[in-house]
Design an enzyme around this catalytic site. Structure first.
Site, PDB file in Angstrom:
ATOM      1  N   GLY A 150       0.490  -1.503  -0.027  1.00 45.34           N
ATOM      2  CA  GLY A 150      -0.171   0.466   0.224  1.00 45.34           C
ATOM      3  C   GLY A 150       1.305   1.068   0.272  1.00 45.34           C
ATOM      4  N   ASN A 179       0.819  -8.589  -0.515  1.00 40.36           N
ATOM      5  CA  ASN A 179      -0.404  -9.223   0.117  1.00 40.36           C
ATOM      6  C   ASN A 179      -1.497  -8.622  -1.732  1.00 40.36           C
ATOM      7  OD1 ASN A 179      -1.776  -6.801   1.260  1.00 40.36           O
ATOM      8  ND2 ASN A 179      -0.198  -7.523   2.969  1.00 40.36           N
ATOM      9  N   SER A 347      21.701  28.729  -1.942  1.00 41.64           N
ATOM     10  CA  SER A 347      21.262  29.677  -1.239  1.00 41.64           C
ATOM     11  C   SER A 347      21.023  29.555   0.528  1.00 41.64           C
ATOM     12  CB  SER A 347      19.719  30.019  -1.324  1.00 41.64           C
ATOM     13  OG  SER A 347      18.480  30.116  -0.996  1.00 41.64           O
ATOM     14  N   GLU A 368      12.625  16.847  -0.873  1.00 43.51           N
ATOM     15  CA  GLU A 368      12.482  16.805   0.937  1.00 43.51           C
ATOM     16  C   GLU A 368      12.195  15.791   1.621  1.00 43.51           C
ATOM     17  OE1 GLU A 368      11.737  18.604  -1.886  1.00 43.51           O
ATOM     18  OE2 GLU A 368      13.040  20.826  -1.298  1.00 43.51           O
TER      19      GLU A 368
END
Length: 383
Positions: A150, A179, A347, A368
């Site tokens: 899942g 499964n 940055s 991220e």
């Protein structure tokens, strides 16, 4: 008793304990434990290298239960490995118990908190990266991550897959429990293994599909994974049945997260059959920690270093510039500080860190979610 018969008995005990403890708790996910019982049995009985008496041993293999809702499986595995008394298993999910509904470091054999799906592979990749970078550690442990199918719909999983292949983390071994059933419906590709093989292969992994209830196939898959000589991470794609072993649970929808009632439990245990409840795993012991340098190894406790910077009165300087400078100076004094970046180093000025400590600078690119998981995995190793 031959190997397959022994494994079958131990897997049956795992299923019995997963059902019994969740019924006692009145909550939990027994069917999610049952699908992975055969896979976990072969791993712990034949391949997992771990000193139960010393969970902080740096040469221990790592096991990350990404599908953390199947926590009863994790606790049962370590109970059968003599890491905790069988009686404690019955405290699952009870107030004050260290056996929580989702594993956390309150349980000494769970180094990270899992169960918020999609994070486990990133955490495992962070651990694997840390071992690969650790020049002091002469023996590189394996990192095993058990995933549910899942959660393979989560984008962070594929960020982690990309990261792991990019950095050639061949000591990372994922196990996908396919499964076919999620919480409310079938998973995206049900149990069509080729769909998962194609995707992980496309991300640069060595993918091997098996019947997750055939002990010979499971054993062969782990043997190939442990002996992996390529520069690719390895994943075992295992076709399983949710609720395996009990006819009214096996492959049946809408049993996710539902413990059995007492009368249902009696029926299920009868179907599974009696086994010796004293069956144990004897885990392979890792070699004693050895380091390339006698002085290597992490101290028991790190004291945050103090650094000083000074600027002229009236001088204008951005806070991010100060951040970059301070971070680099802290790393000068603390060899366990790593810096992770998402393609913003020019940055945030973390490029200052990279200039002086490139071996501890981890470029995660613009991913991220994976970056946070990798940081968690690295932190679990003391970095």
């Amino acid at each position: 008793m031959d190997k397959s018969s022994d494994w079958k008995a131990k897997a049956t005990l795992i299923r019995r304990l997963a059902l019994t403890t969740t019924t006692e708790a009145g909550s939990g996910h027994p069917t999610s434990c049952m699908s992975a019982a055969d896979l976990a049995t072969v791993l712990f009985d034949n391949y997992f290298t771990y000193d139960v008496q010393n969970p902080k041993n740096p040469t221990n293999d790592r096991f990350v239960l990404s599908k953390g809702h199947a926590s009863a499986l994790l606790y049962t595995l370590f109970a059968m490995s003599r890491g905790l008394a069988m009686e404690e298993l019955m405290t699952l999910r009870k107030f004050g118990s260290r056996l929580e509904g989702h594993p956390s470091p309150n349980f000494p054999y769970a180094e990270v908190t899992t169960g918020s799906l999609g994070q486990g592979l990133s955490i495992g990749a962070g651990m694997s990266f840390g071992f690969a970078q650790d020049k002091a550690l002469s023996q590189k442990p394996k990192v095993y991550v058990l995933l549910g199918d899942g959660e393979l719909a989560e984008g962070s999983v594929w960020e982690a897959a990309n990261f792991a292949s990019y950095y050639r983390l061949n000591n990372l071994i994922a196990i996908a429990d396919i499964n076919g059933l999620g919480q409310s419906q079938e998973t995206m590709f049900n149990r069509h293994l080729e769909e998962y093989v194609q995707r992980f292969s496309a991300f640069g992994w060595k993918a091997f599909a098996i019947d997750g209830h055939d002990f010979n196939e499971i054993d062969k898959a782990f043997s190939l994974a442990v002996g992996n000589k390529t520069d690719k991470p390895f994943i075992i794609i295992a076709k399983t049945q949710k609720g395996k072993g009990v006819s009214f649970l096996e492959g049946k929808d809408l049993w996710h997260g539902k413990p059995l009632k007492k009368e249902e439990l009696e029926k299920a245990l009868l179907e599974l059959g009696e086994v010796d409840d004293g069956l144990k795993f004897t885990l392979k012991k890792p070699a004693a920690p050895t380091f390339a340098k006698a002085s290597a190894g992490k101290p028991a406790q790190l004291v945050a270093p103090t650094v000083h910077v000074s600027y002229k009165k009236g001088e204008e300087i951005g806070t991010r510039e100060v951040y970059g400078e301070i971070l680099a100076k802290l790393a000068d004094k603390n060899p366990f500080i790593y810096a992770l970046d998402g393609d913003v180093k020019n940055s945030t000025y973390s490029q200052d860190f990279k200039k002086v400590h490139p071996d501890r600078f981890v470029e995660c690119f613009i991913a991220e979610q994976n970056m946070v998981g990798v940081a968690t995995g690295l932190a679990s190793l003391g970095n």
